[in-house]
Design a protein around this motif. Structure first.
Motif, PDB file in Angstrom:
ATOM      1  N   GLY A 293       0.817  -1.209   0.000  1.00  0.00           N
ATOM      2  CA  GLY A 293       0.000   0.000   0.000  1.00  0.00           C
ATOM      3  C   GLY A 293       0.849   1.256   0.000  1.00  0.00           C
ATOM      4  N   ALA A 294       1.933   1.258   0.781  1.00  0.00           N
ATOM      5  CA  ALA A 294       2.817   2.420   0.841  1.00  0.00           C
ATOM      6  C   ALA A 294       3.571   2.618  -0.475  1.00  0.00           C
ATOM      7  CB  ALA A 294       3.809   2.255   1.995  1.00  0.00           C
ATOM      8  N   LEU A 295       3.921   1.523  -1.119  1.00  0.00           N
ATOM      9  CA  LEU A 295       4.603   1.635  -2.412  1.00  0.00           C
ATOM     10  C   LEU A 295       3.634   2.132  -3.499  1.00  0.00           C
ATOM     11  CD1 LEU A 295       6.850  -1.559  -2.301  1.00  0.00           C
ATOM     12  CD2 LEU A 295       7.562   0.836  -2.030  1.00  0.00           C
ATOM     13  N   ARG A 296       2.368   1.739  -3.395  1.00  0.00           N
ATOM     14  CA  ARG A 296       1.368   2.284  -4.338  1.00  0.00           C
ATOM     15  C   ARG A 296       1.214   3.787  -4.119  1.00  0.00           C
ATOM     16  NH1 ARG A 296      -1.185  -2.759  -3.333  1.00  0.00           N
ATOM     17  NH2 ARG A 296      -2.475  -1.861  -1.670  1.00  0.00           N
ATOM     18  N   LEU A 301       2.458   9.509  -6.165  1.00  0.00           N
ATOM     19  CA  LEU A 301       3.121  10.797  -5.925  1.00  0.00           C
ATOM     20  C   LEU A 301       3.971  11.238  -7.108  1.00  0.00           C
ATOM     21  CD1 LEU A 301       4.197  10.158  -2.224  1.00  0.00           C
ATOM     22  CD2 LEU A 301       2.428  11.752  -2.997  1.00  0.00           C
ATOM     23  N   ASP A 302       4.395  10.287  -7.926  1.00  0.00           N
ATOM     24  CA  ASP A 302       5.215  10.607  -9.101  1.00  0.00           C
ATOM     25  C   ASP A 302       4.281  11.081 -10.214  1.00  0.00           C
ATOM     26  OD1 ASP A 302       7.038  10.866 -11.103  1.00  0.00           O
ATOM     27  OD2 ASP A 302       7.836   8.825 -10.968  1.00  0.00           O
ATOM     28  N   ASP A 303       4.021  12.389 -10.211  1.00  0.00           N
ATOM     29  CA  ASP A 303       3.034  12.969 -11.126  1.00  0.00           C
ATOM     30  C   ASP A 303       3.667  13.618 -12.347  1.00  0.00           C
ATOM     31  OD1 ASP A 303       4.280  15.117  -9.967  1.00  0.00           O
ATOM     32  OD2 ASP A 303       2.481  15.957  -9.038  1.00  0.00           O
ATOM     33  N   GLY A 304       4.932  13.324 -12.579  1.00  0.00           N
ATOM     34  CA  GLY A 304       5.595  13.890 -13.737  1.00  0.00           C
ATOM     35  C   GLY A 304       6.356  15.164 -13.451  1.00  0.00           C
ATOM     36  N   THR A 305       6.149  15.752 -12.266  1.00  0.00           N
ATOM     37  CA  THR A 305       6.910  16.944 -11.881  1.00  0.00           C
ATOM     38  C   THR A 305       8.192  16.530 -11.173  1.00  0.00           C
ATOM     39  OG1 THR A 305       5.873  17.125  -9.701  1.00  0.00           O
ATOM     40  CG2 THR A 305       4.738  18.183 -11.556  1.00  0.00           C
ATOM     41  N   VAL A 306       9.151  17.462 -11.110  1.00  0.00           N
ATOM     42  CA  VAL A 306      10.403  17.182 -10.397  1.00  0.00           C
ATOM     43  C   VAL A 306      10.117  16.905  -8.923  1.00  0.00           C
ATOM     44  CG1 VAL A 306      12.620  18.136  -9.656  1.00  0.00           C
ATOM     45  CG2 VAL A 306      11.833  18.499 -12.003  1.00  0.00           C
ATOM     46  N   GLY A 307       9.274  17.753  -8.326  1.00  0.00           N
ATOM     47  CA  GLY A 307       8.944  17.568  -6.911  1.00  0.00           C
ATOM     48  C   GLY A 307       8.241  16.257  -6.646  1.00  0.00           C
ATOM     49  N   LYS A 309       8.454  13.511  -8.397  1.00  0.00           N
ATOM     50  CA  LYS A 309       9.411  12.410  -8.559  1.00  0.00           C
ATOM     51  C   LYS A 309      10.305  12.280  -7.336  1.00  0.00           C
ATOM     52  CE  LYS A 309      12.746  10.543 -11.873  1.00  0.00           C
ATOM     53  NZ  LYS A 309      13.394  10.737 -13.198  1.00  0.00           N
ATOM     54  N   GLU A 310      10.749  13.406  -6.789  1.00  0.00           N
ATOM     55  CA  GLU A 310      11.625  13.386  -5.614  1.00  0.00           C
ATOM     56  C   GLU A 310      10.888  12.863  -4.386  1.00  0.00           C
ATOM     57  OE1 GLU A 310      13.050  17.373  -5.293  1.00  0.00           O
ATOM     58  OE2 GLU A 310      14.652  17.096  -6.799  1.00  0.00           O
ATOM     59  N   THR A 311       9.644  13.301  -4.203  1.00  0.00           N
ATOM     60  CA  THR A 311       8.865  12.825  -3.051  1.00  0.00           C
ATOM     61  C   THR A 311       8.594  11.334  -3.175  1.00  0.00           C
ATOM     62  OG1 THR A 311       7.827  14.994  -2.795  1.00  0.00           O
ATOM     63  CG2 THR A 311       6.746  13.137  -1.719  1.00  0.00           C
ATOM     64  N   SER A 312       8.261  10.883  -4.362  1.00  0.00           N
ATOM     65  CA  SER A 312       8.025   9.462  -4.590  1.00  0.00           C
ATOM     66  C   SER A 312       9.263   8.645  -4.255  1.00  0.00           C
ATOM     67  CB  SER A 312       7.623   9.241  -6.053  1.00  0.00           C
ATOM     68  OG  SER A 312       7.515   7.859  -6.340  1.00  0.00           O
ATOM     69  N   ALA A 313      10.424   9.114  -4.700  1.00  0.00           N
ATOM     70  CA  ALA A 313      11.671   8.398  -4.423  1.00  0.00           C
ATOM     71  C   ALA A 313      11.976   8.379  -2.928  1.00  0.00           C
ATOM     72  CB  ALA A 313      12.824   9.045  -5.184  1.00  0.00           C
ATOM     73  N   ALA A 314      11.696   9.486  -2.235  1.00  0.00           N
ATOM     74  CA  ALA A 314      11.944   9.545  -0.787  1.00  0.00           C
ATOM     75  C   ALA A 314      11.037   8.570  -0.042  1.00  0.00           C
ATOM     76  CB  ALA A 314      11.728  10.971  -0.276  1.00  0.00           C
ATOM     77  N   VAL A 315       9.765   8.496  -0.457  1.00  0.00           N
ATOM     78  CA  VAL A 315       8.834   7.549   0.180  1.00  0.00           C
ATOM     79  C   VAL A 315       9.329   6.120  -0.039  1.00  0.00           C
ATOM     80  CG1 VAL A 315       6.504   6.591   0.105  1.00  0.00           C
ATOM     81  CG2 VAL A 315       6.846   9.072   0.138  1.00  0.00           C
ATOM     82  N   ARG A 316       9.756   5.816  -1.259  1.00  0.00           N
ATOM     83  CA  ARG A 316      10.276   4.469  -1.533  1.00  0.00           C
ATOM     84  C   ARG A 316      11.486   4.158  -0.655  1.00  0.00           C
ATOM     85  NH1 ARG A 316       8.646   1.296  -5.335  1.00  0.00           N
ATOM     86  NH2 ARG A 316       6.962   1.998  -6.710  1.00  0.00           N
ATOM     87  N   ALA A 317      12.372   5.130  -0.470  1.00  0.00           N
ATOM     88  CA  ALA A 317      13.546   4.916   0.379  1.00  0.00           C
ATOM     89  C   ALA A 317      13.127   4.668   1.826  1.00  0.00           C
ATOM     90  CB  ALA A 317      14.482   6.119   0.292  1.00  0.00           C
TER      91      ALA A 317
END
Length: 361
Positions: A293-296, A301-307, A309-317
């Motif tokens: 669920g958290a990975l979904r 969060l990766d909506d195509g913007t730089v921000g 993408k960065e937030t999505s990557a941070a959540v994954r980490a």
């Protein structure tokens, strides 16, 4: 059961995990990782303990490495920048020393000393720069480690971390009074208190500087992220209870899920161990669902913007490191001298602690 550990040596070693404590799912589904900075981390945290006078030199020499405090953090915050991981490791080592000081103040009936320490820790948390040279090493150690942690992310994160740790200090005060009066909390009271004394939200907060990003409130509070975070911490707290039950029974402790079950639910020791283990295993299976669920959430969060993408990557980490917490906690309990109560001369007195009062000036 014999399990393969890749912990503190360059080659795997075989560790005997008692059957009552073995969790095959951790050994198979949660591969252990160790931050490549670990050898330097261990060396520098050992030096920091000496520099801050948090443990006497002879105890640092004999016990510090075997307690595996740095291993625990190096197995958790994978991907953290080295200076972040060092600050976290030093803070973690400080936390264990503080926990031991709290225990000794209870055992030796030093309520006035504990009260002074509690107040000083609150002040040091709010203004660490003013307390790094404090006469009491536990106060100075908190100030030093926290000031370094505050440097990594903006003020909002700092305020949240401080708020969470003020709550932890007050929970330790409730523990002090429970133990002094011999009060065993009910199961529900204990579970609520344990989330604070184990510092669930502190270790979760520290996922963010490790990922190099302060997460937006809406992400941190999202049910998918919060559920995965809580389950990883509940596993750690309850597995700790399972492993430390003999030590805490020997030390006349009143704070352990097993002890609450025995006292208030009238379970036998064997039944209590079975129930704690059941809860531990349930945490693992529920986490595997919550993780997805958290990975979904990260995907959305990766909506195509730089921000985005960065937030999505941070959540994954962060979610990846929640997963690492399971294996790190598991192996820590079988490698650390902190839980080898049967090898101590006095089962109620850890050999690595300083029994003397401190900070009396």
């Amino acid at each position: 059961m014999h399990a393969l550990s890749h912990g503190t040596t360059s080659t795997p070693t075989t560790i005997a995990v008692p059957p009552a404590l073995s969790l095959p799912v951790i050994e198979t589904a949660f591969p252990r990782q160790l931050h490549p900075f670990w050898p330097k981390l261990q060396e520098r945290t050992r030096a920091w303990l000496l520099e801050m006078r948090l443990m006497p030199p002879d105890k640092v020499e004999e016990y510090a490495d075997g307690l595996c405090y740095t291993d625990l953090m190096a197995g958790y915050y994978i991907g953290a920048p080295e200076d972040v991981l060092q600050a976290i490791a030093d803070y973690s080592a400080w936390f264990f020393v503080w926990d031991d000081r709290h225990d000794r103040d209870i055992v030796h009936d030093r309520p006035a000393a504990w009260s002074r320490l509690r107040k000083r820790l609150h002040r040091a948390l709010d203004s660490p720069g003013d307390h790094r040279g404090h006469d009491d090493p536990v106060v100075a150690g908190l100030a030093d480690s926290v000031q370094r942690l505050y440097a990594f992310l903006p003020g909002g994160w700092n305020a949240r971390f401080a708020r969470h740790f003020h709550e932890v200090i007050e929970a330790y005060d409730r523990e002090f009074h429970n133990r002094a009066k011999g009060i065993v909390p009910t199961v529900e009271e204990y579970l609520e208190l344990r989330r604070l004394t184990f510092a669930h939200w502190i270790w979760t907060d520290l996922l963010e500087p490790s990922a190099g990003s302060e997460l937006p409130d809406a992400v941190r509070r999202h049910h998918a992220y919060r559920k995965a975070a809580l389950l990883s911490q509940e596993f750690a707290a309850w597995y700790n209870d399972l492993c430390s039950l003999p030590k805490e029974l020997a030390g006349s402790e009143v704070h352990n899920l097993g002890i609450s079950l025995i006292t208030h639910e009238k379970l036998t020791l064997e039944e209590a161990i079975t129930e704690v283990r059941r809860r531990v295993e349930e945490c693992i299976s529920e986490f595997l669902d919550a993780e997805q669920g958290a990975l979904r959430l990260a995907d959305t969060l990766d909506d195509g913007t730089v921000g985005g993408k960065e937030t999505s990557a941070a959540v994954r980490a962060c979610v990846g490191n929640m997963r690492n917490w399971f294996s790190s906690v598991y192996w820590f309990h079988h490698e650390s001298g902190r839980y080898r109560v049967d090898s101590w001369d006095d089962r109620s007195t850890p050999p690595y602690v300083n029994n003397e009062a401190a900070g009396e000036s």
